[in-house]
Design a protein around this motif. Sequence first.
Motif, PDB file in Angstrom:
ATOM      1  N   THR A   1     -10.081  11.683   2.372  1.00  0.00           N
ATOM      2  CA  THR A   1     -10.769  12.629   3.251  1.00  0.00           C
ATOM      3  C   THR A   1     -11.281  13.847   2.483  1.00  0.00           C
ATOM      4  OG1 THR A   1      -8.517  13.242   3.911  1.00  0.00           O
ATOM      5  CG2 THR A   1      -9.837  12.044   5.501  1.00  0.00           C
TER       6      THR A   1
ATOM      7  N   GLN B   1      -4.888   7.184   8.920  1.00  0.00           N
ATOM      8  CA  GLN B   1      -5.526   6.990  10.225  1.00  0.00           C
ATOM      9  C   GLN B   1      -4.664   6.026  11.022  1.00  0.00           C
ATOM     10  OE1 GLN B   1      -9.885   6.423   9.641  1.00  0.00           O
ATOM     11  NE2 GLN B   1      -9.835   8.567  10.285  1.00  0.00           N
ATOM     12  N   SER B   2      -3.986   6.585  12.021  1.00  0.00           N
ATOM     13  CA  SER B   2      -2.991   5.770  12.723  1.00  0.00           C
ATOM     14  C   SER B   2      -3.631   4.680  13.577  1.00  0.00           C
ATOM     15  CB  SER B   2      -2.088   6.665  13.577  1.00  0.00           C
ATOM     16  OG  SER B   2      -2.858   7.435  14.461  1.00  0.00           O
ATOM     17  N   ASP B   3      -4.888   4.873  13.995  1.00  0.00           N
ATOM     18  CA  ASP B   3      -5.508   3.838  14.825  1.00  0.00           C
ATOM     19  C   ASP B   3      -5.806   2.555  14.038  1.00  0.00           C
ATOM     20  OD1 ASP B   3      -7.440   5.179  13.419  1.00  0.00           O
ATOM     21  OD2 ASP B   3      -8.811   5.466  15.105  1.00  0.00           O
TER      22      ASP B   3
ATOM     23  N   GLN C   1       1.957  15.905   4.035  1.00  0.00           N
ATOM     24  CA  GLN C   1       2.149  16.902   5.096  1.00  0.00           C
ATOM     25  C   GLN C   1       2.148  16.230   6.455  1.00  0.00           C
ATOM     26  OE1 GLN C   1       0.598  20.926   4.718  1.00  0.00           O
ATOM     27  NE2 GLN C   1      -0.517  20.666   6.609  1.00  0.00           N
ATOM     28  N   TYR C   2       3.175  16.542   7.271  1.00  0.00           N
ATOM     29  CA  TYR C   2       3.306  15.986   8.607  1.00  0.00           C
ATOM     30  C   TYR C   2       2.970  17.077   9.610  1.00  0.00           C
ATOM     31  CZ  TYR C   2       6.096  13.428   5.272  1.00  0.00           C
ATOM     32  OH  TYR C   2       6.515  12.796   4.128  1.00  0.00           O
ATOM     33  N   GLY C   3       1.750  17.031  10.104  1.00  0.00           N
ATOM     34  CA  GLY C   3       1.295  17.980  11.115  1.00  0.00           C
ATOM     35  C   GLY C   3       0.750  17.150  12.265  1.00  0.00           C
ATOM     36  N   PRO C   4      -0.315  17.621  12.930  1.00  0.00           N
ATOM     37  CA  PRO C   4      -0.950  16.785  13.947  1.00  0.00           C
ATOM     38  C   PRO C   4      -1.382  15.446  13.332  1.00  0.00           C
ATOM     39  CG  PRO C   4      -1.864  19.008  13.984  1.00  0.00           C
ATOM     40  CD  PRO C   4      -0.951  18.941  12.802  1.00  0.00           C
ATOM     41  N   ARG C   5      -1.808  15.490  12.060  1.00  0.00           N
ATOM     42  CA  ARG C   5      -2.108  14.285  11.296  1.00  0.00           C
ATOM     43  C   ARG C   5      -1.053  14.094  10.202  1.00  0.00           C
ATOM     44  NH1 ARG C   5      -6.777  16.545   8.752  1.00  0.00           N
ATOM     45  NH2 ARG C   5      -6.289  18.428   9.948  1.00  0.00           N
ATOM     46  N   THR C   6      -1.113  12.951   9.519  1.00  0.00           N
ATOM     47  CA  THR C   6      -0.293  12.760   8.330  1.00  0.00           C
ATOM     48  C   THR C   6      -1.257  12.718   7.158  1.00  0.00           C
ATOM     49  OG1 THR C   6       1.371  11.556   9.579  1.00  0.00           O
ATOM     50  CG2 THR C   6       1.393  11.275   7.195  1.00  0.00           C
ATOM     51  N   THR C   7      -1.138  13.708   6.273  1.00  0.00           N
ATOM     52  CA  THR C   7      -2.073  13.832   5.160  1.00  0.00           C
ATOM     53  C   THR C   7      -1.299  13.919   3.849  1.00  0.00           C
ATOM     54  OG1 THR C   7      -2.117  16.234   5.451  1.00  0.00           O
ATOM     55  CG2 THR C   7      -3.842  14.987   6.552  1.00  0.00           C
TER      56      THR C   7
ATOM     57  N   LEU D   1      -6.236  13.720  18.529  1.00  0.00           N
ATOM     58  CA  LEU D   1      -6.227  14.704  17.459  1.00  0.00           C
ATOM     59  C   LEU D   1      -5.812  14.054  16.138  1.00  0.00           C
ATOM     60  CD1 LEU D   1      -6.583  17.785  17.064  1.00  0.00           C
ATOM     61  CD2 LEU D   1      -4.146  18.017  17.435  1.00  0.00           C
ATOM     62  N   ALA D   2      -4.805  13.194  16.221  1.00  0.00           N
ATOM     63  CA  ALA D   2      -4.273  12.565  15.015  1.00  0.00           C
ATOM     64  C   ALA D   2      -5.337  11.758  14.285  1.00  0.00           C
ATOM     65  CB  ALA D   2      -3.097  11.656  15.365  1.00  0.00           C
ATOM     66  N   ASN D   3      -6.232  11.138  15.040  1.00  0.00           N
ATOM     67  CA  ASN D   3      -7.260  10.336  14.394  1.00  0.00           C
ATOM     68  C   ASN D   3      -8.595  11.060  14.280  1.00  0.00           C
ATOM     69  OD1 ASN D   3      -5.890   7.714  13.896  1.00  0.00           O
ATOM     70  ND2 ASN D   3      -5.485   7.956  16.075  1.00  0.00           N
TER      71      ASN D   3
ATOM     72  N   TYR E   1       0.939  20.553  18.965  1.00  0.00           N
ATOM     73  CA  TYR E   1       0.796  19.291  18.241  1.00  0.00           C
ATOM     74  C   TYR E   1       1.152  19.544  16.791  1.00  0.00           C
ATOM     75  CZ  TYR E   1      -2.038  19.357  22.417  1.00  0.00           C
ATOM     76  OH  TYR E   1      -2.462  19.562  23.708  1.00  0.00           O
ATOM     77  N   GLY E   2       2.362  19.156  16.428  1.00  0.00           N
ATOM     78  CA  GLY E   2       2.824  19.278  15.052  1.00  0.00           C
ATOM     79  C   GLY E   2       3.349  17.914  14.647  1.00  0.00           C
ATOM     80  N   PRO E   3       4.417  17.867  13.850  1.00  0.00           N
ATOM     81  CA  PRO E   3       5.025  16.564  13.563  1.00  0.00           C
ATOM     82  C   PRO E   3       5.417  15.870  14.868  1.00  0.00           C
ATOM     83  CG  PRO E   3       5.997  18.260  12.167  1.00  0.00           C
ATOM     84  CD  PRO E   3       5.095  18.968  13.153  1.00  0.00           C
ATOM     85  N   ARG E   4       5.847  16.657  15.856  1.00  0.00           N
ATOM     86  CA  ARG E   4       6.126  16.165  17.199  1.00  0.00           C
ATOM     87  C   ARG E   4       5.075  16.711  18.168  1.00  0.00           C
ATOM     88  NH1 ARG E   4      10.897  19.395  17.872  1.00  0.00           N
ATOM     89  NH2 ARG E   4      10.418  20.180  15.806  1.00  0.00           N
TER      90      ARG E   4
ATOM     91  N   GLY F   1     -11.212  17.109   7.772  1.00  0.00           N
ATOM     92  CA  GLY F   1     -10.832  17.350   6.393  1.00  0.00           C
ATOM     93  C   GLY F   1     -11.881  16.923   5.382  1.00  0.00           C
ATOM     94  N   THR F   2     -12.913  16.247   5.820  1.00  0.00           N
ATOM     95  CA  THR F   2     -13.917  15.770   4.872  1.00  0.00           C
ATOM     96  C   THR F   2     -14.814  16.914   4.410  1.00  0.00           C
ATOM     97  OG1 THR F   2     -15.353  15.197   6.706  1.00  0.00           O
ATOM     98  CG2 THR F   2     -14.006  13.443   5.806  1.00  0.00           C
TER      99      THR F   2
ATOM    100  N   LEU G   1      10.181  11.194  11.809  1.00  0.00           N
ATOM    101  CA  LEU G   1      10.208  12.630  12.055  1.00  0.00           C
ATOM    102  C   LEU G   1       9.799  12.928  13.494  1.00  0.00           C
ATOM    103  CD1 LEU G   1      10.649  15.306  10.490  1.00  0.00           C
ATOM    104  CD2 LEU G   1       8.215  15.303  10.014  1.00  0.00           C
ATOM    105  N   ALA G   2       8.765  12.236  13.948  1.00  0.00           N
ATOM    106  CA  ALA G   2       8.230  12.477  15.286  1.00  0.00           C
ATOM    107  C   ALA G   2       9.286  12.251  16.358  1.00  0.00           C
ATOM    108  CB  ALA G   2       7.022  11.586  15.549  1.00  0.00           C
ATOM    109  N   ASN G   3      10.146  11.261  16.154  1.00  0.00           N
ATOM    110  CA  ASN G   3      11.165  10.985  17.160  1.00  0.00           C
ATOM    111  C   ASN G   3      12.518  11.588  16.807  1.00  0.00           C
ATOM    112  OD1 ASN G   3       9.755   9.267  19.135  1.00  0.00           O
ATOM    113  ND2 ASN G   3       9.284   8.152  17.275  1.00  0.00           N
TER     114      ASN G   3
ATOM    115  N   ASN H   1      -4.328  20.953   8.628  1.00  0.00           N
ATOM    116  CA  ASN H   1      -3.274  20.122   9.234  1.00  0.00           C
ATOM    117  C   ASN H   1      -2.045  20.930   9.642  1.00  0.00           C
ATOM    118  OD1 ASN H   1      -2.152  17.745  10.190  1.00  0.00           O
ATOM    119  ND2 ASN H   1      -1.480  17.011   8.179  1.00  0.00           N
TER     120      ASN H   1
ATOM    121  N   THR I   1      -5.789  10.850   4.170  1.00  0.00           N
ATOM    122  CA  THR I   1      -5.294  11.023   5.537  1.00  0.00           C
ATOM    123  C   THR I   1      -4.949   9.657   6.094  1.00  0.00           C
ATOM    124  OG1 THR I   1      -6.631  13.008   5.912  1.00  0.00           O
ATOM    125  CG2 THR I   1      -5.894  11.812   7.866  1.00  0.00           C
TER     126      THR I   1
END
Lengths: 291, 291
Positions: free
Chosen positions: B149, B140-142, B112-118, A6-8, A113-116, A14-15, B6-8, A82, B138
């Motif tokens: 975006t 992209q963590s990968d 914004q810190y949600g499922p993604r970081t934007t 989801l994160a990626n 699935y949020g910040p955590r 968003g595009t 934040l996640a941890n 998001n 956005t």
Amino acid sequence: MLAARLANGASKAGTDNAFGDEQLDVDLAADEIIFQEFMSCGAVAVAASEEKPVEAPMGGSSERLYSVGFDPLDGSSIIDANFAVGSIFGVWPGDKLLGRTGRQQVASCMSQYGPRTTMAVALSAVTTGGDAVAFELTFQSDVQRWVVTREKFDIAPAGKVFAPGNLRATADQPAYKRLFDHWVDNRYTLRYTGGMVPDVYHILIKNKGVFSNVSSAAAKAKLRLLYECAPIALLIEAAGGASVMAPSPGAASGGTPLSVLDVEIDNLDKRLGLCLGGKEEVDVFNRFMFG
Amino acid sequence: MLAARLANGASKAGTDNAFGDEQLDVDLAADEIIFQEFMSCGAVAVAASEEKPVEAPMGGSSERLYSVGFDPLDGSSIIDANFAVGSIFGVWPGDKLLGRTGRQQVASCMSQYGPRTTMAVALSAVTTGGDAVAFELTFQSDVQRWVVTREKFDIAPAGKVFAPGNLRATADQPAYKRLFDHWVDNRYTLRYTGGMVPDVYHILIKNKGVFSNVSSAAAKAKLRLLYECAPIALLIEAAGGASVMAPSPGAASGGTPLSVLDVEIDNLDKRLGLCLGGKEEVDVFNRFMFG
């Protein structure tokens, strides 16, 4: 894994001009990941999802078999913004879903699935042999494991926080309009993200509140019993709260309130309105909507 | 880095009895991380945060120096519920914040810190030499990088989505109550997470909507001009929307609407009510609140 995808993957949502197709891809990717897990786990007899609403055999062959109804990614309208979103799972013993009720579930789960990445889990009275229980797990990404972060959700009977779903139904549903005015006039705190998972999760974490989704002739019920309402009602009731099916838009007043857990899944795509939350808050709903 | 922390770290916020102290830790950890970045970047003269509301020297020595006001972690009341939250930054040229207006910003940003970081970023007309612009990035963590975006946010003048903040003020603010009823009666879609970052982010992503936060004698204004309102007003106006400071609770009706960008920061902790969103939606607010 789903949270990482989801994160990626979802970032594409968003595009520009990508709301339709790309959004769909994320829902379907989640659906596929979950079905694959069920196929390989050995304990799932059949599973049906909000994306594929049929009882599909999952090849399970262990001594105890379960059936699962799930919504792979609830809150599709807010993914692009998001906001926190989640998945919902209801687990029944045996090899079928049709004809069951929510009360027959052995467990249910709502991941968020949020910040955590967190998860609220309910074990039914059938499973515990005593009272139903609900608790929270959080995935700690630095050590790659789930830890219990709340041992017991315990929703207070009364609590002035409200999440009024399908608010547009107040325009042609006078009883819902009066209930809504009651909440506002009594200074309830508003929390409504538009995603059922975070809106219900908020009630569990804060140990109080009420969530409603009422339909009208012009604003139809959208929530699914099997994939959303039944699993979430088990969570709320296991946490000490109450649930009730909302009256149909055309129904005469004076019907009898029925727990969402006692509504039969007579159609895999069955939809309904409901109210969930603290017991006294649901009583208020019943007074306005069934009185 | 902040999203990972934040996640941890923030997961502790979900444990029982940990709402006060642990929650505070996350806010302060974010504050510290951001101040450290400013200290090491060389381009920041002074910075002040919602957590440390004084103009602290950041040791910047580059030819062009900037001053930053920021809220390290907005939405502290919803962190435990794992809702999307964010950080807000306003950037001014030179070495001071007091006495400036939002319009003098060179840029602002809301992560914004949600499922993604934007991240939504605004560059002011001063910076672009033409029209102000706002766009989305956005992470992209990968591949560990930021990608564009959304090239341009462009808020429609009218759009029936509303985020009514400080709703309890409707109980003793008749004008706000009438405006609220107008939104409900006209079937606006409700989205209100209780976090200013996601609630405003929703307007940017959906290209429509209105956000309000109005105070009353009993329900005071809580939003800060420097750390929240001015940076966010730049984003909204750069995206083609409008902003207006809400009238004070005790003010006689008939005052003149003033853009949030023209309000002087005469106190680093100055608070106010406001309305933001599509131009016609803000006109509706003005008609009800100043009419």
